[in-house]
Design an enzyme around this catalytic site. Structure first.
Site, PDB file in Angstrom:
ATOM      1  N   ARG A  13       5.273  30.533  21.594  1.00  0.00           N
ATOM      2  CA  ARG A  13       7.125  30.484  21.737  1.00  0.00           C
ATOM      3  C   ARG A  13       7.914  29.013  21.132  1.00  0.00           C
ATOM      4  O   ARG A  13       8.519  29.473  20.512  1.00  0.00           O
ATOM      5  CB  ARG A  13       6.811  30.801  23.070  1.00  0.00           C
ATOM      6  CG  ARG A  13       8.049  30.894  23.726  1.00  0.00           C
ATOM      7  CD  ARG A  13       8.805  30.222  24.418  1.00  0.00           C
ATOM      8  NE  ARG A  13       8.408  29.070  25.277  1.00  0.00           N
ATOM      9  CZ  ARG A  13       8.624  27.872  25.383  1.00  0.00           C
ATOM     10  NH1 ARG A  13       9.628  27.248  25.039  1.00  0.00           N
ATOM     11  NH2 ARG A  13       7.861  26.968  25.738  1.00  0.00           N
ATOM     12  N   ASP A  14       7.472  28.626  21.379  1.00  0.00           N
ATOM     13  CA  ASP A  14       8.451  26.886  21.559  1.00  0.00           C
ATOM     14  C   ASP A  14       7.870  26.672  20.408  1.00  0.00           C
ATOM     15  O   ASP A  14       8.635  26.408  20.091  1.00  0.00           O
ATOM     16  CB  ASP A  14       7.133  26.036  22.844  1.00  0.00           C
ATOM     17  CG  ASP A  14       8.126  24.762  22.921  1.00  0.00           C
ATOM     18  OD1 ASP A  14       9.149  24.557  22.236  1.00  0.00           O
ATOM     19  OD2 ASP A  14       8.013  23.592  23.901  1.00  0.00           O
ATOM     20  N   HIS A 205       4.461  18.415  29.946  1.00  0.00           N
ATOM     21  CA  HIS A 205       4.133  18.707  28.374  1.00  0.00           C
ATOM     22  C   HIS A 205       5.319  18.729  27.297  1.00  0.00           C
ATOM     23  O   HIS A 205       6.137  17.693  27.569  1.00  0.00           O
ATOM     24  CB  HIS A 205       5.624  20.726  28.853  1.00  0.00           C
ATOM     25  CG  HIS A 205       6.406  21.082  27.945  1.00  0.00           C
ATOM     26  ND1 HIS A 205       5.831  23.041  27.757  1.00  0.00           N
ATOM     27  CD2 HIS A 205       7.568  20.936  26.960  1.00  0.00           C
ATOM     28  CE1 HIS A 205       6.325  23.281  26.653  1.00  0.00           C
ATOM     29  NE2 HIS A 205       7.992  22.173  26.004  1.00  0.00           N
ATOM     30  N   HIS A 207       7.096  16.946  23.994  1.00  0.00           N
ATOM     31  CA  HIS A 207       7.380  16.807  22.574  1.00  0.00           C
ATOM     32  C   HIS A 207       6.656  15.501  22.225  1.00  0.00           C
ATOM     33  O   HIS A 207       6.902  14.650  23.067  1.00  0.00           O
ATOM     34  CB  HIS A 207       8.433  17.622  22.471  1.00  0.00           C
ATOM     35  CG  HIS A 207       8.201  18.759  22.725  1.00  0.00           C
ATOM     36  ND1 HIS A 207       8.465  19.478  21.792  1.00  0.00           N
ATOM     37  CD2 HIS A 207       8.576  19.351  23.822  1.00  0.00           C
ATOM     38  CE1 HIS A 207       9.311  20.720  22.339  1.00  0.00           C
ATOM     39  NE2 HIS A 207       8.606  20.453  23.669  1.00  0.00           N
ATOM     40  N   CYS A 238      13.415  22.729  21.017  1.00  0.00           N
ATOM     41  CA  CYS A 238      13.939  22.997  20.889  1.00  0.00           C
ATOM     42  C   CYS A 238      15.239  23.814  20.873  1.00  0.00           C
ATOM     43  O   CYS A 238      15.914  22.681  20.145  1.00  0.00           O
ATOM     44  CB  CYS A 238      14.446  23.177  22.497  1.00  0.00           C
ATOM     45  SG  CYS A 238      15.578  23.907  23.411  1.00  0.00           S
ATOM     46  N   ASN A 247       5.676  20.194  20.188  1.00  0.00           N
ATOM     47  CA  ASN A 247       4.706  19.666  21.141  1.00  0.00           C
ATOM     48  C   ASN A 247       3.769  18.672  20.335  1.00  0.00           C
ATOM     49  O   ASN A 247       2.644  19.051  18.541  1.00  0.00           O
ATOM     50  CB  ASN A 247       4.076  21.304  21.834  1.00  0.00           C
ATOM     51  CG  ASN A 247       5.194  21.720  22.600  1.00  0.00           C
ATOM     52  OD1 ASN A 247       5.704  22.308  22.025  1.00  0.00           O
ATOM     53  ND2 ASN A 247       5.366  21.768  23.584  1.00  0.00           N
TER      54      ASN A 247
HETATM   55  P1  HMG Z   1      24.909  34.183  29.246  1.00  0.00           P
HETATM   56  O1  HMG Z   1      25.626  34.602  27.406  1.00  0.00           O
HETATM   57  O2  HMG Z   1      25.203  33.052  29.864  1.00  0.00           O
HETATM   58  O3  HMG Z   1      24.394  35.338  29.377  1.00  0.00           O
HETATM   59  O4  HMG Z   1      23.861  33.351  28.698  1.00  0.00           O
HETATM   60  P2  HMG Z   1      25.247  36.659  30.299  1.00  0.00           P
HETATM   61  O5  HMG Z   1      24.406  36.980  31.640  1.00  0.00           O
HETATM   62  O6  HMG Z   1      26.460  36.410  30.416  1.00  0.00           O
HETATM   63  O7  HMG Z   1      25.062  37.536  29.382  1.00  0.00           O
HETATM   64  C1  HMG Z   1      25.949  37.622  28.265  1.00  0.00           C
HETATM   65  C2  HMG Z   1      24.529  38.912  26.760  1.00  0.00           C
HETATM   66  O8  HMG Z   1      23.480  38.482  26.719  1.00  0.00           O
HETATM   67  C3  HMG Z   1      24.504  40.361  27.151  1.00  0.00           C
HETATM   68  O9  HMG Z   1      24.779  41.064  26.223  1.00  0.00           O
HETATM   69  C4  HMG Z   1      23.433  39.956  28.038  1.00  0.00           C
HETATM   70  O10 HMG Z   1      22.749  41.377  27.795  1.00  0.00           O
HETATM   71  C5  HMG Z   1      22.493  39.319  27.487  1.00  0.00           C
HETATM   72  P3  HMG Z   1      26.002  41.093  25.475  1.00  0.00           P
HETATM   73  O11 HMG Z   1      26.982  42.289  26.627  1.00  0.00           O
HETATM   74  O12 HMG Z   1      27.116  40.547  25.012  1.00  0.00           O
HETATM   75  O13 HMG Z   1      25.867  42.480  24.295  1.00  0.00           O
HETATM   76  N1  HMG Z   1      22.049  39.223  28.041  1.00  0.00           N
HETATM   77  C6  HMG Z   1      20.300  39.043  27.322  1.00  0.00           C
HETATM   78  N2  HMG Z   1      19.462  39.717  26.789  1.00  0.00           N
HETATM   79  C7  HMG Z   1      18.707  39.826  26.361  1.00  0.00           C
HETATM   80  N3  HMG Z   1      17.417  39.119  27.110  1.00  0.00           N
HETATM   81  C8  HMG Z   1      18.390  38.557  28.659  1.00  0.00           C
HETATM   82  C9  HMG Z   1      19.272  38.662  28.723  1.00  0.00           C
HETATM   83  N4  HMG Z   1      20.461  37.998  29.036  1.00  0.00           N
HETATM   84  C10 HMG Z   1      22.104  37.838  28.772  1.00  0.00           C
HETATM   85  N5  HMG Z   1      17.365  37.912  29.338  1.00  0.00           N
HETATM   86  C11 HMG Z   1      20.663  33.336  28.731  1.00  0.00           C
HETATM   87  C12 HMG Z   1      22.902  32.872  29.934  1.00  0.00           C
HETATM   88  C13 HMG Z   1      20.081  32.589  30.098  1.00  0.00           C
HETATM   89  C14 HMG Z   1      20.557  35.028  28.652  1.00  0.00           C
HETATM   90  C15 HMG Z   1      21.078  32.013  27.220  1.00  0.00           C
HETATM   91  O14 HMG Z   1      21.864  31.365  27.151  1.00  0.00           O
HETATM   92  C16 HMG Z   1      19.555  32.571  27.281  1.00  0.00           C
HETATM   93  O15 HMG Z   1      19.229  33.263  26.822  1.00  0.00           O
HETATM   94  N6  HMG Z   1      18.942  31.125  27.023  1.00  0.00           N
HETATM   95  C17 HMG Z   1      17.660  31.036  26.106  1.00  0.00           C
HETATM   96  C18 HMG Z   1      17.663  29.689  25.763  1.00  0.00           C
HETATM   97  C19 HMG Z   1      16.098  29.457  25.662  1.00  0.00           C
HETATM   98  O16 HMG Z   1      15.451  30.573  25.596  1.00  0.00           O
HETATM   99  N7  HMG Z   1      15.543  27.886  24.981  1.00  0.00           N
HETATM  100  C20 HMG Z   1      14.672  27.745  24.481  1.00  0.00           C
HETATM  101  C21 HMG Z   1      13.785  27.760  25.634  1.00  0.00           C
HETATM  102  S1  HMG Z   1      13.741  26.179  27.239  1.00  0.00           S
HETATM  103  C22 HMG Z   1      12.939  25.258  25.748  1.00  0.00           C
HETATM  104  O17 HMG Z   1      12.032  25.169  24.974  1.00  0.00           O
HETATM  105  C23 HMG Z   1      12.601  24.115  26.364  1.00  0.00           C
HETATM  106  C24 HMG Z   1      10.797  24.140  27.288  1.00  0.00           C
HETATM  107  O18 HMG Z   1       9.908  24.476  25.848  1.00  0.00           O
HETATM  108  C25 HMG Z   1      11.203  22.536  27.829  1.00  0.00           C
HETATM  109  C26 HMG Z   1      10.423  22.001  27.484  1.00  0.00           C
HETATM  110  O19 HMG Z   1      10.343  21.320  26.160  1.00  0.00           O
HETATM  111  O20 HMG Z   1      11.547  21.182  28.186  1.00  0.00           O
HETATM  112  C27 HMG Z   1      10.626  25.980  28.051  1.00  0.00           C
HETATM  113 MG    MG Z   2       9.528  22.707  24.713  1.00  0.00          MG
END
Ligand code: HMG
Ligand code: MG
Length: 300
Positions: A13-14, A205, A207, A238, A247
């Site tokens: 995933r990450d 966690h 990086h 990310c 990581n």
């Molecule tokens: P948004 O645009 O504000 O969402 O995004 P919305 O609710 O307004 O929906 C917009 C569109 O997205 C719609 O589709 C929804 O259906 C769809 P449309 O009508 O335009 O076709 N949608 C989804 N589709 C699939 N799955 C869903 C979903 N939700 C809405 N769950 C949202 C808000 C949270 C969805 C967006 O910002 C997003 O997906 N962000 C994810 C970012 C991400 O994954 N980042 C990486 C992971 S975090 C990380 O790596 C850090 C970590 O490792 C720890 C660290 O290192 O610190 C964990």
């Molecule tokens: Mg991370």
């Protein structure tokens, strides 16, 4: 008796979420299965996030449907909202993870809402998980620095961690998203959070942008933390934290722990083989010291 350390493998995933090249489902499935075969008991399977935001995770439903699940292994997936939770449920996941941040700007960039809004969004997800018998993990990003705001007040880290724990997350993974923290800072951060949450519910966690991750793990172990996230071959980053490296490499963590008399469920040789294999699939060399030292890497 040696002390046991839990490893949460986040490579599928990450590690892969930031890759620009298309990685097919078969490769992701093979990676997850190899990691479980290498003895890891927790292997993140993917993320049910918007495919517009993170295209690489779009096929997480297919990946979860195709993996052969091993008894005793858990395959968590990220779920930022109820839509993500519904996808995770349909994929029969045993563990989900909500992911918040200690920095307002990162929260906005990563999940398009404020910290408070994110907590309100996570609450029904964690409640639904509880009702369905699914475990919920909580991530807090930017615990030692933010790509947009720089230093992050420890109070923010404590407040968001406690909110997620009180909501029902069984474990809070403290993320140094951009890999800027040092051992002293890690120690102070863990102490602050552990003053509000039992230390055995905390995970580190880290990086490895500045090469501090392994030292930070040891600083956290000194504070009583026994669970760490890591990524095979040091994959990762990310998409909303530009410049952040992967990581800490799982095989480097395992080497350090085993050589120091700590015990994990992982087999170092099998991990190194997987590290070399995934690096070949991605057309690069492993980003881990152990893989090189093992002489498994062909340098020409
Ligand atoms: P948004 O645009 O504000 O969402 O995004 P919305 O609710 O307004 O929906 C917009 C569109 O997205 C719609 O589709 C929804 O259906 C769809 P449309 O009508 O335009 O076709 N949608 C989804 N589709 C699939 N799955 C869903 C979903 N939700 C809405 N769950 C949202 C808000 C949270 C969805 C967006 O910002 C997003 O997906 N962000 C994810 C970012 C991400 O994954 N980042 C990486 C992971 S975090 C990380 O790596 C850090 C970590 O490792 C720890 C660290 O290192 O610190 C964990
Ligand atoms: Mg991370």
């Amino acid at each position: 008796m040696s002390q046991h350390i839990n490893i949460v493998e986040v490579g599928p995933r990450d590690g892969l979420q930031n890759e620009k090249q298309v990685i097919d489902v078969a490769t992701k499935v093979a990676l997850i299965e190899r990691l479980a075969d290498a003895g890891l008991k927790t292997v993140e399977g993917g993320a049910f996030v918007s495919p517009k935001w993170v295209p690489q995770m779009a096929a997480s439903d297919e990946v979860m449907a195709q993996i052969k699940r091993k008894a005793g292994v858990s395959y968590p997936v990220l779920t930022p909202n109820m839509k993500g939770y519904e996808g995770a449920r349909a994929a029969e996941t045993d563990t989900i993870a909500v992911f918040g941040a200690a920095s307002e700007s990162f929260s906005q960039k990563n999940i398009n809402c404020s910290i408070e809004e994110s907590l309100e969004r996570f609450r029904p997800v964690v409640e639904a998980a509880k009702a369905d018998g699914v475990r919920a993990r909580g991530y807090v990003s930017c615990v030692l620095g933010c790509p947009y705001e720089g230093k992050v007040p420890l109070d923010n880290v404590v407040r968001v961690s406690k909110a997620l724990y009180d909501m029902g997350c069984y474990e809070i993974s403290l993320g140094d998203t951009i890999g800027v923290g040092t051992p002293k800072e890690t120690q102070a951060m863990i102490r602050a959070v552990a003053s509000e949450i039992p230390v055995d519910a905390l995970a580190g966690h880290f990086h490895d942008t500045y090469g501090q991750a392994l030292a930070n793990i040891w600083a956290a172990i000194e504070e009583g933390v026994t669970t760490f996230d890591s990524s095979v071959s040091g994959l990762g980053g990310c998409p909303y934290a530009k410049g952040a490296s992967g990581n800490v490499a799982t095989e480097d963590v395992i080497y350090s722990l085993h050589q120091s008399g700590f015990d994990t469920s992982a087999d170092l040789d099998a991990l190194i083989e997987t590290s070399v294999w995934i690096s070949e699939q991605l057309g690069r060399l492993p980003d881990s010291k152990s893989a090189f030292s093992s002489q498994n890497v062909r340098l020409n």
